[in-house]
Design an enzyme around this catalytic site. Structure first.
Site, mmCIF file in Angstrom:
data_model
loop_
_atom_site.group_PDB
_atom_site.id
_atom_site.type_symbol
_atom_site.label_atom_id
_atom_site.label_comp_id
_atom_site.label_asym_id
_atom_site.label_seq_id
_atom_site.Cartn_x
_atom_site.Cartn_y
_atom_site.Cartn_z
ATOM 1 N N ARG A 1 5.128 -39.205 105.700
ATOM 2 C CA ARG A 1 4.291 -40.280 106.223
ATOM 3 C C ARG A 1 4.894 -41.665 106.057
ATOM 4 O O ARG A 1 4.902 -42.473 106.987
ATOM 5 C CB ARG A 1 2.907 -40.268 105.540
ATOM 6 C CG ARG A 1 1.909 -39.353 106.179
ATOM 7 C CD ARG A 1 0.943 -38.819 105.142
ATOM 8 N NE ARG A 1 1.672 -37.951 104.229
ATOM 9 C CZ ARG A 1 1.832 -36.653 104.427
ATOM 10 N NH1 ARG A 1 1.269 -36.082 105.440
ATOM 11 N NH2 ARG A 1 2.540 -35.920 103.588
ATOM 12 N N THR A 2 5.362 -41.956 104.859
ATOM 13 C CA THR A 2 5.781 -43.336 104.598
ATOM 14 C C THR A 2 6.960 -43.718 105.492
ATOM 15 O O THR A 2 6.959 -44.761 106.141
ATOM 16 C CB THR A 2 6.132 -43.515 103.107
ATOM 17 O OG1 THR A 2 5.018 -43.071 102.340
ATOM 18 C CG2 THR A 2 6.410 -44.968 102.784
ATOM 19 N N LYS B 1 28.501 -40.461 95.665
ATOM 20 C CA LYS B 1 29.819 -40.741 95.073
ATOM 21 C C LYS B 1 29.692 -41.521 93.769
ATOM 22 O O LYS B 1 30.687 -41.869 93.158
ATOM 23 C CB LYS B 1 30.665 -41.561 96.047
ATOM 24 C CG LYS B 1 30.891 -40.912 97.396
ATOM 25 C CD LYS B 1 31.720 -41.854 98.273
ATOM 26 C CE LYS B 1 31.847 -41.326 99.683
ATOM 27 N NZ LYS B 1 32.444 -42.342 100.575
ATOM 28 N N ARG C 1 12.639 -46.250 98.899
ATOM 29 C CA ARG C 1 11.951 -45.295 98.010
ATOM 30 C C ARG C 1 12.965 -44.737 97.042
ATOM 31 O O ARG C 1 14.051 -44.325 97.436
ATOM 32 C CB ARG C 1 11.298 -44.167 98.803
ATOM 33 C CG ARG C 1 10.796 -43.046 97.890
ATOM 34 C CD ARG C 1 9.929 -42.049 98.594
ATOM 35 N NE ARG C 1 8.624 -42.605 98.897
ATOM 36 C CZ ARG C 1 7.614 -41.892 99.400
ATOM 37 N NH1 ARG C 1 7.786 -40.606 99.658
ATOM 38 N NH2 ARG C 1 6.458 -42.443 99.651
ATOM 39 N N HIS D 1 3.275 -47.796 94.478
ATOM 40 C CA HIS D 1 3.452 -47.524 95.900
ATOM 41 C C HIS D 1 2.513 -48.484 96.623
ATOM 42 O O HIS D 1 1.480 -48.084 97.163
ATOM 43 C CB HIS D 1 3.075 -46.061 96.171
ATOM 44 C CG HIS D 1 3.472 -45.547 97.519
ATOM 45 N ND1 HIS D 1 3.889 -46.367 98.540
ATOM 46 C CD2 HIS D 1 3.499 -44.279 98.000
ATOM 47 C CE1 HIS D 1 4.162 -45.609 99.597
ATOM 48 N NE2 HIS D 1 3.935 -44.343 99.293
HETATM 49 C C1 NCD Z 1 2.553 -40.195 97.928
HETATM 50 C C2 NCD Z 1 3.828 -40.608 97.239
HETATM 51 O O1 NCD Z 1 4.932 -40.394 97.757
HETATM 52 O O2 NCD Z 1 3.689 -41.194 96.199
HETATM 53 N N1 NCD Z 1 2.688 -39.907 99.251
HETATM 54 C C3 NCD Z 1 2.641 -40.914 100.188
HETATM 55 O O3 NCD Z 1 3.478 -41.772 100.252
HETATM 56 N N2 NCD Z 1 1.613 -40.905 101.048
HETATM 57 C C4 NCD Z 1 1.760 -39.196 97.173
HETATM 58 C C5 NCD Z 1 2.402 -37.941 96.658
HETATM 59 O O4 NCD Z 1 3.582 -37.697 96.834
HETATM 60 O O5 NCD Z 1 1.651 -37.147 96.072
#
Ligand code: NCD
Length: 331
Positions: free
Chosen positions: A66-67, A96, A117, A146
Protein backbone atom coordinates in the site's frame (compact mmCIF):
# COMPACT_ATOMS: atom_id res chain seq x y z
CA UNK A 1 10.74 12.41 10.97
CA UNK A 2 7.83 13.04 8.73
CA UNK A 3 8.85 15.62 6.20
CA UNK A 4 12.21 17.30 6.02
CA UNK A 5 10.90 20.51 4.56
CA UNK A 6 7.81 21.85 6.30
CA UNK A 7 4.75 22.72 4.23
CA UNK A 8 5.44 26.10 2.63
CA UNK A 9 2.65 27.75 4.53
CA UNK A 10 4.26 27.04 7.91
CA UNK A 11 7.13 29.15 9.22
CA UNK A 12 10.63 27.85 8.67
CA UNK A 13 12.02 26.09 11.73
CA UNK A 14 14.75 27.94 13.57
CA UNK A 15 16.81 24.85 14.10
CA UNK A 16 16.33 21.83 11.89
CA UNK A 17 17.73 19.38 14.40
CA UNK A 18 15.39 20.36 17.22
CA UNK A 19 12.42 20.48 14.91
CA UNK A 20 12.85 17.03 13.46
CA UNK A 21 11.08 15.51 16.38
CA UNK A 22 8.33 18.06 16.71
CA UNK A 23 7.39 18.29 13.08
CA UNK A 24 6.71 14.62 12.78
CA UNK A 25 3.90 14.99 15.25
CA UNK A 26 1.99 17.65 13.26
CA UNK A 27 0.13 20.25 15.26
CA UNK A 28 -3.66 20.49 14.99
CA UNK A 29 -3.49 23.47 12.68
CA UNK A 30 -1.32 21.59 10.16
CA UNK A 31 -3.57 18.54 10.41
CA UNK A 32 -6.61 20.63 9.63
CA UNK A 33 -4.89 22.04 6.57
CA UNK A 34 -3.76 18.62 5.32
CA UNK A 35 -7.29 17.23 5.67
CA UNK A 36 -8.80 20.26 3.96
CA UNK A 37 -6.44 19.87 1.00
CA UNK A 38 -7.11 16.12 0.93
CA UNK A 39 -10.86 16.75 0.65
CA UNK A 40 -10.35 19.26 -2.18
CA UNK A 41 -8.10 16.87 -4.10
CA UNK A 42 -10.52 14.03 -3.61
CA UNK A 43 -13.36 16.11 -5.10
CA UNK A 44 -11.23 17.47 -7.91
CA UNK A 45 -7.98 15.59 -8.52
CA UNK A 46 -6.12 18.01 -10.84
CA UNK A 47 -2.64 16.98 -12.07
CA UNK A 48 -1.03 19.96 -10.38
CA UNK A 49 2.53 18.82 -10.99
CA UNK A 50 2.11 18.28 -14.71
CA UNK A 51 5.06 19.71 -16.69
CA UNK A 52 6.83 20.44 -13.40
CA UNK A 53 9.56 17.90 -14.10
CA UNK A 54 9.30 16.81 -10.46
CA UNK A 55 10.61 13.37 -9.69
CA UNK A 56 9.84 11.34 -6.57
CA UNK A 57 12.05 8.42 -5.52
CA UNK A 58 10.75 5.57 -3.45
CA UNK A 59 13.56 3.88 -1.57
CA UNK A 60 12.17 0.88 0.29
CA UNK A 61 14.41 -1.40 2.37
CA UNK A 62 11.40 -3.30 3.71
CA UNK A 63 8.40 -4.87 1.94
CA UNK A 64 5.36 -2.75 1.13
CA UNK A 65 2.23 -2.90 -0.98
CA UNK A 66 0.00 0.00 0.00
CA UNK A 67 2.51 2.61 1.05
CA UNK A 68 4.74 2.38 -2.01
CA UNK A 69 1.97 1.94 -4.56
CA UNK A 70 -0.14 4.72 -3.12
CA UNK A 71 2.79 7.17 -3.05
CA UNK A 72 3.68 6.26 -6.62
CA UNK A 73 0.06 6.45 -7.78
CA UNK A 74 -0.32 9.79 -5.97
CA UNK A 75 2.72 11.28 -7.69
CA UNK A 76 1.66 10.01 -11.11
CA UNK A 77 -1.91 11.21 -10.70
CA UNK A 78 -0.53 14.64 -9.87
CA UNK A 79 1.43 14.58 -13.11
CA UNK A 80 4.86 14.07 -11.57
CA UNK A 81 7.23 11.21 -12.23
CA UNK A 82 8.60 8.35 -10.13
CA UNK A 83 11.75 6.27 -9.89
CA UNK A 84 11.89 3.41 -7.45
CA UNK A 85 13.62 0.34 -6.16
CA UNK A 86 11.38 -2.38 -4.90
CA UNK A 87 13.87 -4.06 -2.64
CA UNK A 88 16.65 -1.65 -1.80
CA UNK A 89 18.29 -4.08 0.61
CA UNK A 90 19.01 -6.54 -2.17
CA UNK A 91 19.03 -4.41 -5.29
CA UNK A 92 20.73 -1.16 -4.33
CA UNK A 93 24.30 -0.47 -3.25
CA UNK A 94 23.21 -1.45 0.26
CA UNK A 95 23.92 -4.99 -0.90
CA UNK A 96 27.55 -3.90 -1.40
CA UNK A 97 27.66 -2.37 2.07
CA UNK A 98 26.92 1.29 1.31
CA UNK A 99 25.80 3.44 4.25
CA UNK A 100 22.18 4.61 4.12
CA UNK A 101 23.30 8.24 4.26
CA UNK A 102 25.39 7.84 1.11
CA UNK A 103 22.61 6.08 -0.78
CA UNK A 104 20.11 8.75 0.17
CA UNK A 105 22.46 11.59 -0.78
CA UNK A 106 22.91 9.95 -4.15
CA UNK A 107 19.19 9.49 -4.76
CA UNK A 108 18.60 13.06 -3.56
CA UNK A 109 20.81 14.30 -6.39
CA UNK A 110 18.26 12.95 -8.87
CA UNK A 111 14.98 13.62 -7.05
CA UNK A 112 12.79 16.35 -5.63
CA UNK A 113 11.37 14.22 -2.83
CA UNK A 114 12.32 10.84 -1.35
CA UNK A 115 9.96 8.38 0.28
CA UNK A 116 12.01 6.12 2.54
CA UNK A 117 11.14 2.90 4.34
CA UNK A 118 13.78 1.26 6.46
CA UNK A 119 14.06 -1.42 9.12
CA UNK A 120 15.94 0.77 11.56
CA UNK A 121 14.26 3.23 13.88
CA UNK A 122 15.62 6.72 13.24
CA UNK A 123 16.63 5.95 9.64
CA UNK A 124 14.47 8.69 8.14
CA UNK A 125 15.88 11.23 10.54
CA UNK A 126 19.45 10.21 9.69
CA UNK A 127 18.60 10.44 6.00
CA UNK A 128 17.09 13.89 6.44
CA UNK A 129 20.17 15.14 8.22
CA UNK A 130 22.35 13.74 5.43
CA UNK A 131 20.47 15.68 2.76
CA UNK A 132 19.00 18.87 4.13
CA UNK A 133 17.78 20.20 0.77
CA UNK A 134 15.53 17.33 -0.24
CA UNK A 135 12.32 16.47 1.61
CA UNK A 136 12.43 12.98 3.08
CA UNK A 137 9.10 11.32 3.83
CA UNK A 138 9.27 8.62 6.45
CA UNK A 139 7.30 5.64 5.12
CA UNK A 140 8.07 3.58 8.21
CA UNK A 141 11.31 3.31 10.20
CA UNK A 142 11.52 -0.07 11.90
CA UNK A 143 9.30 -0.11 14.96
CA UNK A 144 9.58 3.66 15.20
CA UNK A 145 6.91 5.59 13.36
CA UNK A 146 4.84 5.67 10.20
CA UNK A 147 3.49 9.23 10.22
CA UNK A 148 1.76 9.29 6.83
CA UNK A 149 -0.20 6.17 7.76
CA UNK A 150 -1.28 7.93 10.95
CA UNK A 151 -2.60 10.82 8.85
CA UNK A 152 -4.64 8.34 6.83
CA UNK A 153 -5.91 6.71 10.01
CA UNK A 154 -6.95 9.95 11.66
CA UNK A 155 -8.52 11.22 8.43
CA UNK A 156 -10.45 7.95 8.15
CA UNK A 157 -11.73 8.15 11.73
CA UNK A 158 -12.89 11.72 11.15
CA UNK A 159 -14.56 10.82 7.86
CA UNK A 160 -16.21 7.66 9.13
CA UNK A 161 -17.23 8.88 12.58
CA UNK A 162 -17.66 12.61 12.01
CA UNK A 163 -14.66 13.56 14.17
CA UNK A 164 -12.86 12.29 17.26
CA UNK A 165 -14.58 14.43 19.90
CA UNK A 166 -16.35 12.24 22.42
CA UNK A 167 -15.36 9.08 20.59
CA UNK A 168 -13.99 6.01 22.30
CA UNK A 169 -11.10 4.47 20.42
CA UNK A 170 -9.43 1.10 21.05
CA UNK A 171 -5.94 0.42 19.74
CA UNK A 172 -5.55 -3.33 19.59
CA UNK A 173 -2.79 -5.87 18.94
CA UNK A 174 0.94 -5.33 18.78
CA UNK A 175 1.23 -2.04 20.63
CA UNK A 176 4.93 -2.59 21.27
CA UNK A 177 6.11 -2.91 17.68
CA UNK A 178 3.42 -1.35 15.46
CA UNK A 179 4.84 1.88 14.10
CA UNK A 180 1.38 2.84 12.85
CA UNK A 181 0.08 2.70 16.44
CA UNK A 182 2.98 4.81 17.68
CA UNK A 183 2.38 7.58 15.14
CA UNK A 184 -1.39 7.46 15.53
CA UNK A 185 -1.16 7.74 19.31
CA UNK A 186 1.02 10.84 19.04
CA UNK A 187 -1.61 12.39 16.80
CA UNK A 188 -4.59 11.35 18.92
CA UNK A 189 -2.93 12.57 22.10
CA UNK A 190 -3.37 16.13 20.81
CA UNK A 191 -7.15 15.85 20.92
CA UNK A 192 -8.22 16.46 24.51
CA UNK A 193 -11.87 15.85 23.72
CA UNK A 194 -11.50 12.19 22.78
CA UNK A 195 -14.02 10.27 24.89
CA UNK A 196 -11.78 7.39 25.90
CA UNK A 197 -8.67 5.58 24.73
CA UNK A 198 -8.33 1.83 25.26
CA UNK A 199 -5.01 0.05 24.81
CA UNK A 200 -5.77 -3.62 24.26
CA UNK A 201 -2.99 -6.19 23.99
CA UNK A 202 -1.41 -9.17 25.64
CA UNK A 203 1.22 -8.19 28.19
CA UNK A 204 4.21 -9.20 26.05
CA UNK A 205 3.42 -6.61 23.35
CA UNK A 206 2.15 -3.82 25.58
CA UNK A 207 2.80 -0.20 24.74
CA UNK A 208 6.32 0.95 25.57
CA UNK A 209 6.80 3.15 28.59
CA UNK A 210 7.85 6.35 26.86
CA UNK A 211 4.76 6.54 24.68
CA UNK A 212 2.49 5.40 27.51
CA UNK A 213 3.78 8.25 29.68
CA UNK A 214 3.27 10.71 26.83
CA UNK A 215 -0.38 9.68 26.50
CA UNK A 216 -1.02 9.28 30.22
CA UNK A 217 -0.06 12.86 30.95
CA UNK A 218 -2.80 14.17 28.66
CA UNK A 219 -6.30 14.61 29.99
CA UNK A 220 -7.75 11.78 27.92
CA UNK A 221 -9.40 8.94 29.88
CA UNK A 222 -7.20 5.89 29.34
CA UNK A 223 -7.76 2.20 30.02
CA UNK A 224 -5.24 -0.58 29.56
CA UNK A 225 -6.93 -3.90 28.96
CA UNK A 226 -6.09 -7.44 27.92
CA UNK A 227 -9.69 -8.28 27.07
CA UNK A 228 -10.97 -7.39 23.60
CA UNK A 229 -14.42 -8.89 24.28
CA UNK A 230 -14.89 -6.61 27.23
CA UNK A 231 -13.77 -3.48 25.35
CA UNK A 232 -15.52 -4.14 22.00
CA UNK A 233 -19.06 -3.10 23.10
CA UNK A 234 -17.80 0.20 24.53
CA UNK A 235 -15.97 1.74 21.61
CA UNK A 236 -16.69 3.66 18.42
CA UNK A 237 -13.46 2.63 16.74
CA UNK A 238 -11.37 -0.51 16.91
CA UNK A 239 -7.95 0.00 15.33
CA UNK A 240 -6.55 -3.48 14.87
CA UNK A 241 -2.92 -4.39 14.11
CA UNK A 242 -1.07 -7.58 13.27
CA UNK A 243 1.68 -9.03 15.44
CA UNK A 244 4.79 -7.60 13.78
CA UNK A 245 6.49 -10.93 13.16
CA UNK A 246 9.64 -9.36 11.71
CA UNK A 247 10.33 -7.46 14.95
CA UNK A 248 10.56 -10.52 17.21
CA UNK A 249 14.00 -11.89 17.84
CA UNK A 250 14.86 -15.51 18.61
CA UNK A 251 14.29 -15.04 22.33
CA UNK A 252 10.67 -13.98 22.09
CA UNK A 253 9.71 -15.77 18.88
CA UNK A 254 8.09 -18.54 20.95
CA UNK A 255 5.70 -15.92 22.38
CA UNK A 256 4.91 -14.74 18.88
CA UNK A 257 4.06 -18.28 17.83
CA UNK A 258 1.90 -18.87 20.87
CA UNK A 259 -0.20 -15.72 20.47
CA UNK A 260 -0.26 -15.85 16.72
CA UNK A 261 -2.50 -18.91 16.90
CA UNK A 262 -4.79 -17.65 19.66
CA UNK A 263 -8.17 -16.17 18.96
CA UNK A 264 -8.22 -13.79 21.95
CA UNK A 265 -7.32 -10.70 19.96
CA UNK A 266 -8.98 -11.67 16.71
CA UNK A 267 -11.82 -9.71 15.15
CA UNK A 268 -14.41 -12.14 13.83
CA UNK A 269 -18.19 -12.39 13.52
CA UNK A 270 -18.52 -12.83 17.30
CA UNK A 271 -16.69 -9.59 18.03
CA UNK A 272 -18.86 -7.85 15.42
CA UNK A 273 -21.96 -8.94 17.36
CA UNK A 274 -20.59 -7.24 20.46
CA UNK A 275 -19.78 -3.96 18.74
CA UNK A 276 -22.02 -0.88 18.54
CA UNK A 277 -24.11 -0.74 15.36
CA UNK A 278 -22.34 2.40 14.11
CA UNK A 279 -18.81 1.56 15.28
CA UNK A 280 -15.93 1.18 12.82
CA UNK A 281 -13.05 -1.26 12.37
CA UNK A 282 -9.79 0.12 11.00
CA UNK A 283 -6.58 -1.74 10.18
CA UNK A 284 -3.47 -0.38 8.45
CA UNK A 285 -3.15 -3.72 6.63
CA UNK A 286 -1.67 -6.17 5.79
CA UNK A 287 -3.79 -8.43 8.00
CA UNK A 288 -2.84 -11.97 8.74
CA UNK A 289 -5.21 -13.78 11.06
CA UNK A 290 -6.15 -11.04 13.54
CA UNK A 291 -9.00 -9.82 11.31
CA UNK A 292 -11.05 -12.41 9.49
CA UNK A 293 -12.40 -11.91 5.96
CA UNK A 294 -15.87 -12.85 7.31
CA UNK A 295 -15.98 -9.30 8.69
CA UNK A 296 -15.28 -7.57 5.36
CA UNK A 297 -18.84 -7.17 4.13
CA UNK A 298 -20.11 -5.55 7.29
CA UNK A 299 -20.57 -1.78 6.80
CA UNK A 300 -18.52 -1.22 9.96
CA UNK A 301 -15.43 -2.65 8.24
CA UNK A 302 -13.69 0.55 7.11
CA UNK A 303 -10.21 -0.74 6.24
CA UNK A 304 -10.56 -0.82 2.47
CA UNK A 305 -12.00 2.70 2.52
CA UNK A 306 -8.99 3.57 4.70
CA UNK A 307 -6.75 2.22 1.90
CA UNK A 308 -8.44 4.49 -0.62
CA UNK A 309 -8.05 7.50 1.65
CA UNK A 310 -4.30 6.85 1.56
CA UNK A 311 -4.08 7.90 -2.05
CA UNK A 312 -5.67 11.30 -1.41
CA UNK A 313 -3.71 11.98 1.77
CA UNK A 314 -0.46 11.27 -0.07
CA UNK A 315 -1.47 13.44 -3.02
CA UNK A 316 -2.14 16.24 -0.55
CA UNK A 317 1.23 15.78 1.14
CA UNK A 318 3.12 15.83 -2.15
CA UNK A 319 1.32 18.98 -3.27
CA UNK A 320 2.09 20.63 0.06
CA UNK A 321 5.76 19.77 -0.27
CA UNK A 322 6.25 20.54 -3.93
CA UNK A 323 3.69 23.07 -5.01
CA UNK A 324 1.37 25.87 -4.09
CA UNK A 325 -1.63 24.90 -2.01
CA UNK A 326 -3.45 28.24 -2.22
CA UNK A 327 -4.61 27.31 -5.70
CA UNK A 328 -6.35 24.21 -4.34
CA UNK A 329 -7.79 25.89 -1.28
CA UNK A 330 -9.24 28.77 -3.25
CA UNK A 331 -11.03 26.80 -5.91
C1 NCD B 1 2.00 -1.14 8.16
C2 NCD B 1 3.49 -0.97 8.24
O1 NCD B 1 4.22 -1.22 7.27
O2 NCD B 1 3.91 -0.53 9.28
N1 NCD B 1 1.51 -1.24 6.89
C3 NCD B 1 1.22 -0.10 6.17
O3 NCD B 1 2.08 0.66 5.81
N2 NCD B 1 -0.06 0.13 5.86
C4 NCD B 1 1.46 -2.15 9.10
C5 NCD B 1 2.05 -3.52 9.16
O4 NCD B 1 2.98 -3.86 8.46
O5 NCD B 1 1.50 -4.31 9.95
Amino acid sequence: LMIRRPPRSTPKPSSAASDVYKRQQFDKETLKRIFEITDKIRDNPIPMLKNSGFLMSTLFYEPSTRTRFSFEAAMKKLGGDVISTESATNFSSAAKGERLEDSVRTVAAYSDVIVLRHSQEGAAEAAALACPDTPIINAGDGEGQHPTQALIDLYTIRRECGGVNGKSIALVGDLAHSRTIHSLLYLLAQYKDIGHLYLVSPEFVKLKRELLLHVAEKDIPLTISADLKEVAPKVDVIYQTRLQKERFDQNDFAMYQKYHRQADYRIDADILKLMKPDARILHPLPRVNELLPEVDNDPRAAYFRQVENGLYIRMALLVMLLSDTDFILNQ
